[in-house]
Design a protein around this motif. Structure first.
Motif, PDB file in Angstrom:
ATOM      1  N   LEU A  56       0.840  -1.202   0.000  1.00 52.08           N
ATOM      2  CA  LEU A  56       0.000   0.000   0.000  1.00 52.08           C
ATOM      3  C   LEU A  56       0.877   1.256   0.000  1.00 52.08           C
ATOM      4  N   MET A  57       1.903   1.243   0.889  1.00 48.88           N
ATOM      5  CA  MET A  57       2.770   2.411   0.975  1.00 48.88           C
ATOM      6  C   MET A  57       3.570   2.606  -0.299  1.00 48.88           C
ATOM      7  N   GLU A  58       3.989   1.485  -0.907  1.00 46.01           N
ATOM      8  CA  GLU A  58       4.758   1.607  -2.138  1.00 46.01           C
ATOM      9  C   GLU A  58       3.911   2.224  -3.246  1.00 46.01           C
ATOM     10  N   ARG A  59       2.647   1.783  -3.337  1.00 41.76           N
ATOM     11  CA  ARG A  59       1.745   2.348  -4.358  1.00 41.76           C
ATOM     12  C   ARG A  59       1.563   3.842  -4.145  1.00 41.76           C
ATOM     13  N   ASN A  60       1.330   4.234  -2.886  1.00 46.16           N
ATOM     14  CA  ASN A  60       1.146   5.655  -2.585  1.00 46.16           C
ATOM     15  C   ASN A  60       2.391   6.460  -2.925  1.00 46.16           C
ATOM     16  N   HIS A  61       3.557   5.865  -2.588  1.00 43.96           N
ATOM     17  CA  HIS A  61       4.815   6.555  -2.839  1.00 43.96           C
ATOM     18  C   HIS A  61       5.025   6.772  -4.334  1.00 43.96           C
ATOM     19  N   TYR A  62       4.763   5.716  -5.128  1.00 39.76           N
ATOM     20  CA  TYR A  62       4.937   5.831  -6.575  1.00 39.76           C
ATOM     21  C   TYR A  62       4.003   6.869  -7.156  1.00 39.76           C
ATOM     22  N   ARG A  63       2.779   6.930  -6.619  1.00 35.46           N
ATOM     23  CA  ARG A  63       1.815   7.906  -7.128  1.00 35.46           C
ATOM     24  C   ARG A  63       2.338   9.319  -6.862  1.00 35.46           C
ATOM     25  N   SER A  64       2.855   9.532  -5.637  1.00 33.50           N
ATOM     26  CA  SER A  64       3.364  10.870  -5.298  1.00 33.50           C
ATOM     27  C   SER A  64       4.613  11.197  -6.108  1.00 33.50           C
ATOM     28  N   VAL A 121      15.314   0.416  -4.599  1.00 32.43           N
ATOM     29  CA  VAL A 121      16.359   1.362  -5.008  1.00 32.43           C
ATOM     30  C   VAL A 121      15.813   2.377  -6.008  1.00 32.43           C
ATOM     31  N   ASP A 122      14.877   1.926  -6.834  1.00 32.55           N
ATOM     32  CA  ASP A 122      14.260   2.832  -7.797  1.00 32.55           C
ATOM     33  C   ASP A 122      13.528   3.963  -7.081  1.00 32.55           C
ATOM     34  N   ARG A 123      12.755   3.611  -6.074  1.00 34.71           N
ATOM     35  CA  ARG A 123      12.023   4.615  -5.296  1.00 34.71           C
ATOM     36  C   ARG A 123      12.984   5.570  -4.603  1.00 34.71           C
ATOM     37  N   ALA A 124      14.040   5.018  -4.005  1.00 36.37           N
ATOM     38  CA  ALA A 124      14.990   5.852  -3.265  1.00 36.37           C
ATOM     39  C   ALA A 124      15.665   6.857  -4.188  1.00 36.37           C
ATOM     40  N   ARG A 125      16.114   6.404  -5.368  1.00 40.92           N
ATOM     41  CA  ARG A 125      16.821   7.307  -6.277  1.00 40.92           C
ATOM     42  C   ARG A 125      15.903   8.384  -6.817  1.00 40.92           C
ATOM     43  N   ARG A 126      14.702   7.969  -7.230  1.00 42.61           N
ATOM     44  CA  ARG A 126      13.790   8.963  -7.797  1.00 42.61           C
ATOM     45  C   ARG A 126      13.376   9.988  -6.760  1.00 42.61           C
ATOM     46  N   GLU A 127      13.172   9.541  -5.526  1.00 39.70           N
ATOM     47  CA  GLU A 127      12.805  10.465  -4.451  1.00 39.70           C
ATOM     48  C   GLU A 127      13.957  11.445  -4.177  1.00 39.70           C
ATOM     49  N   GLY A 134       8.250  -1.246   5.717  1.00 39.73           N
ATOM     50  CA  GLY A 134       8.948  -0.584   4.626  1.00 39.73           C
ATOM     51  C   GLY A 134       8.584   0.879   4.550  1.00 39.73           C
ATOM     52  N   GLY A 135       9.132   1.562   3.555  1.00 41.26           N
ATOM     53  CA  GLY A 135       8.841   2.975   3.378  1.00 41.26           C
ATOM     54  C   GLY A 135       9.968   3.846   3.877  1.00 41.26           C
ATOM     55  N   GLU A 136       9.774   5.155   3.802  1.00 40.97           N
ATOM     56  CA  GLU A 136      10.837   6.079   4.172  1.00 40.97           C
ATOM     57  C   GLU A 136      11.078   6.087   5.677  1.00 40.97           C
ATOM     58  N   LEU A 137      12.352   6.060   6.065  1.00 43.03           N
ATOM     59  CA  LEU A 137      12.718   6.173   7.478  1.00 43.03           C
ATOM     60  C   LEU A 137      13.078   7.638   7.731  1.00 43.03           C
TER      61      LEU A 137
END
Lengths: 165, 110
Positions: A27-35, A100-106, B44-47
């Motif tokens: 759920l959090m990953e989906r929300n993160h990708y949307r943002s 890693v994809d999420r971390a880099r893009r963020e 998971g998610g941002e820390l």
């Protein structure tokens, strides 16, 4: 039944963590990708390049300053389990790819936001740095969370002649 | 102090080099944050605690780098690079290095 659950409580706790990791994690990953997608759209007008040369701008440069963005993202329990299983057979660890994809893009997004705040026209010489941090980093080979740093030189164009006064 | 991660400062000319300057910090977060990070590791998610920690240490490392450059009499640091490593359990090191230089405007005036 209650006695059975008590006897195997560690097993049930494990199942609970896996389920929690799967549910909340995806759920959090989906929300993160949307943002991420939304903010990437909003920042499209601010170009970023990995080249060092700024000559292609074709106009005078006002100022140059360092901009940085960083983020620490951790993986959920379910995906960590998947990765451990994947280690047995080998192959692509898809559950870590999204991490890693999420971390880099963020990180790039945060850097662009910092650049926009300074009024930059573009960012040159983007560099990305990724490292495993946290307690898990030293224990075994298992990676718990990754840190991504994005940094570059923001180019601020001089104010238009009309704005000088 | 002008900081860039390219080899020059756009619009200015380098007139003097002072060699490498560096700044580093090793930070450990406090136990409350560590506990929260442990819980967050499940889903998971941002820390956020770690992100803030590393941001603080990065600012401090950059401040130390600028301080060192100022002591040398430089007015800019070019070609800055960042590196992160986890040196001990729960502690992170942030290292930043660059070349201290003096720049003047391309017209020749400082």
């Amino acid at each position: 039944m209650g006695e059975f659950i008590l006897q195997h409580s560690d097993f049930f706790i494990f199942i609970f963590f896996v389920a929690l990791g799967y549910g909340a994690g995806s759920l959090m990953e989906r929300n993160h990708y949307r943002s991420i997608r939304k903010r990437e759209q909003a920042l499209l007008s601010l170009p970023v390049t990995t080249t060092e040369h700024e000559s292609f701008i074709g106009s005078e440069i006002g100022e140059a300053t360092l901009v940085v963005g960083s983020v620490v993202v951790s993986i959920d329990y379910f995906k960590r389990l998947l990765a451990i299983l994947r280690n047995i057979f080998g192959g692509a660890v898809t559950s870590y790819e999204s991490l890693v994809d999420r971390a880099r893009r963020e990180a790039i997004l945060r850097m662009k936001e910092a650049a926009r705040q300074q009024g930059a026209a573009l960012v040159i010489n983007l560099r990305l740095e990724t490292s495993a941090i946290g307690q898990q980093a030293n224990r075994k080979r298992q990676v718990g969370s990754v840190e991504a740093i994005a940094y570059g030189t923001a180019i601020i164009l001089p104010a238009a002649p009309g704005d000088d006064g | 102090m002008i900081l860039t991660n390219i080899e020059t400062v756009p619009g200015k000319t380098i007139v003097e080099h002072y060699g490498i300057v560096q700044g580093s910090t090793v930070r450990a977060k406090h136990i409350g944050r560590d506990l929260m990070a442990g819980l967050k590791n499940l889903v998971g998610g941002e820390l956020k605690g770690y992100t803030e920690l590393l941001q603080d240490s990065r600012e401090q490392a950059l401040a130390r780098l600028s301080e060192q450059a100022r002591e040398l009499g430089a007015n800019a640091v070019v070609n800055i690079r960042f590196a992160t490593s986890s040196v001990a359990q729960g502690a992170a090191e942030l290292f930043v290095y660059g070349t201290a230089v003096t720049v003047v405007d391309e017209m020749g005036e400082q």
